[in-house]
Motif scaffolding. Structure first.
Motif, PDB file in Angstrom:
ATOM      1  N   LEU A  78       0.847  -1.037   0.053  1.00 62.52           N
ATOM      2  CA  LEU A  78       0.040  -0.007  -0.204  1.00 62.52           C
ATOM      3  C   LEU A  78       0.816   1.285  -0.070  1.00 62.52           C
ATOM      4  CD1 LEU A  78      -3.194  -0.452   2.206  1.00 62.52           C
ATOM      5  CD2 LEU A  78      -3.002  -0.555  -0.090  1.00 62.52           C
ATOM      6  N   ASP A  79       1.970   1.277   0.600  1.00 60.09           N
ATOM      7  CA  ASP A  79       2.881   2.383   0.665  1.00 60.09           C
ATOM      8  C   ASP A  79       3.434   2.600  -0.801  1.00 60.09           C
ATOM      9  OD1 ASP A  79       2.534   2.779   3.591  1.00 60.09           O
ATOM     10  OD2 ASP A  79       4.467   1.834   3.976  1.00 60.09           O
ATOM     11  N   GLU A  80       3.606   1.536  -1.284  1.00 56.02           N
ATOM     12  CA  GLU A  80       4.355   1.961  -2.831  1.00 56.02           C
ATOM     13  C   GLU A  80       2.899   2.381  -3.792  1.00 56.02           C
ATOM     14  OE1 GLU A  80       6.170  -0.875  -6.534  1.00 56.02           O
ATOM     15  OE2 GLU A  80       5.549  -1.731  -4.452  1.00 56.02           O
ATOM     16  N   ILE A  81       1.954   1.964  -3.524  1.00 57.18           N
ATOM     17  CA  ILE A  81       0.718   2.473  -4.148  1.00 57.18           C
ATOM     18  C   ILE A  81       0.334   4.004  -3.910  1.00 57.18           C
ATOM     19  CG2 ILE A  81      -1.999   2.134  -4.671  1.00 57.18           C
ATOM     20  CD1 ILE A  81      -0.117  -0.065  -5.830  1.00 57.18           C
ATOM     21  N   GLU A 128       2.586   6.079  -3.129  1.00 53.97           N
ATOM     22  CA  GLU A 128       3.822   6.853  -3.564  1.00 53.97           C
ATOM     23  C   GLU A 128       3.525   6.896  -5.242  1.00 53.97           C
ATOM     24  OE1 GLU A 128       8.613   6.600  -3.732  1.00 53.97           O
ATOM     25  OE2 GLU A 128       7.483   6.085  -1.698  1.00 53.97           O
ATOM     26  N   LYS A 129       2.809   6.107  -5.892  1.00 49.06           N
ATOM     27  CA  LYS A 129       2.840   6.004  -7.218  1.00 49.06           C
ATOM     28  C   LYS A 129       1.514   6.747  -7.393  1.00 49.06           C
ATOM     29  CE  LYS A 129       4.300   1.454  -8.725  1.00 49.06           C
ATOM     30  NZ  LYS A 129       5.248   1.814  -9.554  1.00 49.06           N
ATOM     31  N   VAL A 130       0.446   7.043  -6.491  1.00 49.18           N
ATOM     32  CA  VAL A 130      -0.559   7.979  -6.826  1.00 49.18           C
ATOM     33  C   VAL A 130      -0.004   9.449  -6.602  1.00 49.18           C
ATOM     34  CG1 VAL A 130      -2.652   8.891  -5.475  1.00 49.18           C
ATOM     35  CG2 VAL A 130      -2.386   6.375  -5.958  1.00 49.18           C
ATOM     36  N   MET A 131       0.675   9.620  -5.561  1.00 51.72           N
ATOM     37  CA  MET A 131       1.450  10.883  -5.676  1.00 51.72           C
ATOM     38  C   MET A 131       2.167  11.337  -6.840  1.00 51.72           C
ATOM     39  SD  MET A 131       2.872  10.469  -1.572  1.00 51.72           S
ATOM     40  CE  MET A 131       3.667  12.012  -1.403  1.00 51.72           C
ATOM     41  N   ASN A 132       2.849  10.413  -7.283  1.00 51.47           N
ATOM     42  CA  ASN A 132       3.617  10.710  -8.638  1.00 51.47           C
ATOM     43  C   ASN A 132       2.804  11.166  -9.670  1.00 51.47           C
ATOM     44  OD1 ASN A 132       6.024  10.184  -7.422  1.00 51.47           O
ATOM     45  ND2 ASN A 132       6.015   7.894  -8.128  1.00 51.47           N
ATOM     46  N   ASN A 133       1.618  10.364  -9.990  1.00 48.86           N
ATOM     47  CA  ASN A 133       0.607  10.483 -10.842  1.00 48.86           C
ATOM     48  C   ASN A 133      -0.074  12.068 -10.671  1.00 48.86           C
ATOM     49  OD1 ASN A 133       0.930   8.105 -12.418  1.00 48.86           O
ATOM     50  ND2 ASN A 133      -0.738   7.120 -10.998  1.00 48.86           N
ATOM     51  N   LEU A 134      -0.168  12.241  -9.432  1.00 46.28           N
ATOM     52  CA  LEU A 134      -0.830  13.645  -9.086  1.00 46.28           C
ATOM     53  C   LEU A 134       0.128  14.887  -9.211  1.00 46.28           C
ATOM     54  CD1 LEU A 134      -2.994  12.677  -6.018  1.00 46.28           C
ATOM     55  CD2 LEU A 134      -3.874  13.200  -8.438  1.00 46.28           C
ATOM     56  N   ASN A 135       1.530  14.331  -9.160  1.00 46.18           N
ATOM     57  CA  ASN A 135       2.469  15.529  -9.127  1.00 46.18           C
ATOM     58  C   ASN A 135       2.518  16.217  -7.975  1.00 46.18           C
ATOM     59  OD1 ASN A 135       4.924  16.560 -10.102  1.00 46.18           O
ATOM     60  ND2 ASN A 135       3.702  18.344 -11.157  1.00 46.18           N
ATOM     61  N   VAL A 136       2.554  15.546  -6.743  1.00 50.00           N
ATOM     62  CA  VAL A 136       2.435  16.217  -5.584  1.00 50.00           C
ATOM     63  C   VAL A 136       3.508  15.937  -4.660  1.00 50.00           C
ATOM     64  CG1 VAL A 136      -0.019  17.032  -5.594  1.00 50.00           C
ATOM     65  CG2 VAL A 136       0.594  14.744  -4.410  1.00 50.00           C
ATOM     66  N   LYS A 137       4.005  16.308  -3.603  1.00 50.49           N
ATOM     67  CA  LYS A 137       5.046  15.891  -2.796  1.00 50.49           C
ATOM     68  C   LYS A 137       4.449  15.200  -1.205  1.00 50.49           C
ATOM     69  CE  LYS A 137       8.744  18.686  -4.380  1.00 50.49           C
ATOM     70  NZ  LYS A 137       9.660  19.911  -4.024  1.00 50.49           N
ATOM     71  N   LYS A 138       3.195  15.724  -1.157  1.00 47.41           N
ATOM     72  CA  LYS A 138       2.654  15.294  -0.112  1.00 47.41           C
ATOM     73  C   LYS A 138       0.954  14.968   0.046  1.00 47.41           C
ATOM     74  CE  LYS A 138       1.591  16.656   4.850  1.00 47.41           C
ATOM     75  NZ  LYS A 138       1.636  17.650   5.870  1.00 47.41           N
ATOM     76  N   LEU A 139       0.750  13.652   0.420  1.00 43.89           N
ATOM     77  CA  LEU A 139      -0.815  13.146   0.387  1.00 43.89           C
ATOM     78  C   LEU A 139      -1.204  12.747   1.552  1.00 43.89           C
ATOM     79  CD1 LEU A 139      -3.214  12.880  -1.755  1.00 43.89           C
ATOM     80  CD2 LEU A 139      -2.403  10.500  -1.887  1.00 43.89           C
TER      81      LEU A 139
END
Length: 287
Positions: free
Chosen positions: A244-247, A249-260
């Motif tokens: 889940l942590d990896e997922i 992180e991938k979501v954050m990359n897709n959103l182009n954000v540094k924090k979620l």
């Protein structure tokens, strides 16, 4: 105390839940595959419990699909087609001579986890079920959000943004087995694919890595539109997910954000969460 019944495609589970969330009884039996037998089975369960406890219970039932606001008929019960186009809530209420609360199974799952499950400390909860299908439910301040058409949370029916087919076509357990079969001509069950993945099998790693990307892309859409406090994962496939942590992180990359701030968490009550949510339906604070 309330009775909750989870009306699944392969099993009917029922629970007697005390007001503090303690389970007095929980049992499962094979689910009938026709409408009349389904009504009769539920009637037998409830009558037995009424007699054993010497009271007329409040009853909530979670089921696949949703009940149309216009017709009162169940629609989109893809895994239990014998329920489609039937006035289920009306029929079971008449049969049991009481008001029966009925709700989509993913909504009940999200409700359960938001009340006393892993998301109990969060206000806005998106509960997803990754199993034989791919469902979802929304809860805000411990109440189900259904939407104008009862479609709220049904992310699995959306089209995949980059591929031909729906999100469910790439994230459900049956889809994972189908994809593996198509790629490598091997017939494996979902849990077997995950077992091979954990053993570093190259073929399984390829399929699961693709699964991670599809899951992250799909959840990115959810995060952008809903921005929930918590996403709770349930269902048989989610039981196999250890990344889940990896997922996230991938979501954050897709959103182009540094924090979620959205938390990604597993369900506390596991496979029994839906039936617990169904039992909660009869409580005045839910609707």
């Amino acid at each position: 105390m309330q009775i909750g019944i989870d009306l699944g495609a392969t099993k009917i589970e029922h629970v007697v839940l005390e007001d503090d969330g303690k389970e007095l009884i929980r049992e499962r039996k094979k689910s009938p595959t026709d409408y009349k037998s389904t009504l009769d089975t539920i009637e037998a369960i409830v009558n037995k419990l009424d007699k054993n406890y010497n009271k007329k219970f409040e009853l909530g039932i979670c089921h696949p699909g949703s009940i149309s606001n216009e017709t009162g008929l169940i629609e989109n019960a893809h895994n239990s087609p014998w329920l489609n186009d039937k006035p289920f809530q009306t029929d079971i209420s008449k049969k049991l001579n009481r008001n029966v609360f009925c709700e989509n199974d993913a909504n009940c799952f999200a409700l359960s986890e938001s009340i006393d499950g892993s998301a109990k400390h969060y206000n806005f909860v998106f509960g997803i079920i990754l199993g034989s299908g791919c469902g979802g439910g929304l809860v805000f301040n411990k109440k189900i959000i259904k939407g104008a058409n009862n479609y709220a949370g049904e992310w699995g029916h959306n089209k995949h943004p980059f591929k031909e087919g729906t999100i469910e076509d790439f994230l459900s357990g049956s889809s994972l087995s189908r994809i593996f079969k198509k790629k490598f001509n091997k017939s494996l069950k979902t849990f077997e694919i995950f077992e091979l993945y954990r053993k570093k099998d190259i073929d399984a790693q390829q399929v699961i890595n693709e699964y991670k990307e599809n899951l992250a892309i799909s959840l990115s859409i959810v995060a952008n539109i809903l921005d929930p406090d918590a996403i709770v994962f349930g269902g048989g496939v989610s039981n196999e997910i250890t990344f889940l942590d990896e997922i996230k992180e991938k979501v954050m990359n897709n959103l182009n954000v540094k924090k979620l701030n959205t938390v990604f968490i597993k369900a506390l009550h596991g496979d029994s969460s839906g039936v617990r949510g169904a039992a909660r339906l009869g409580r005045k604070s839910i609707y």
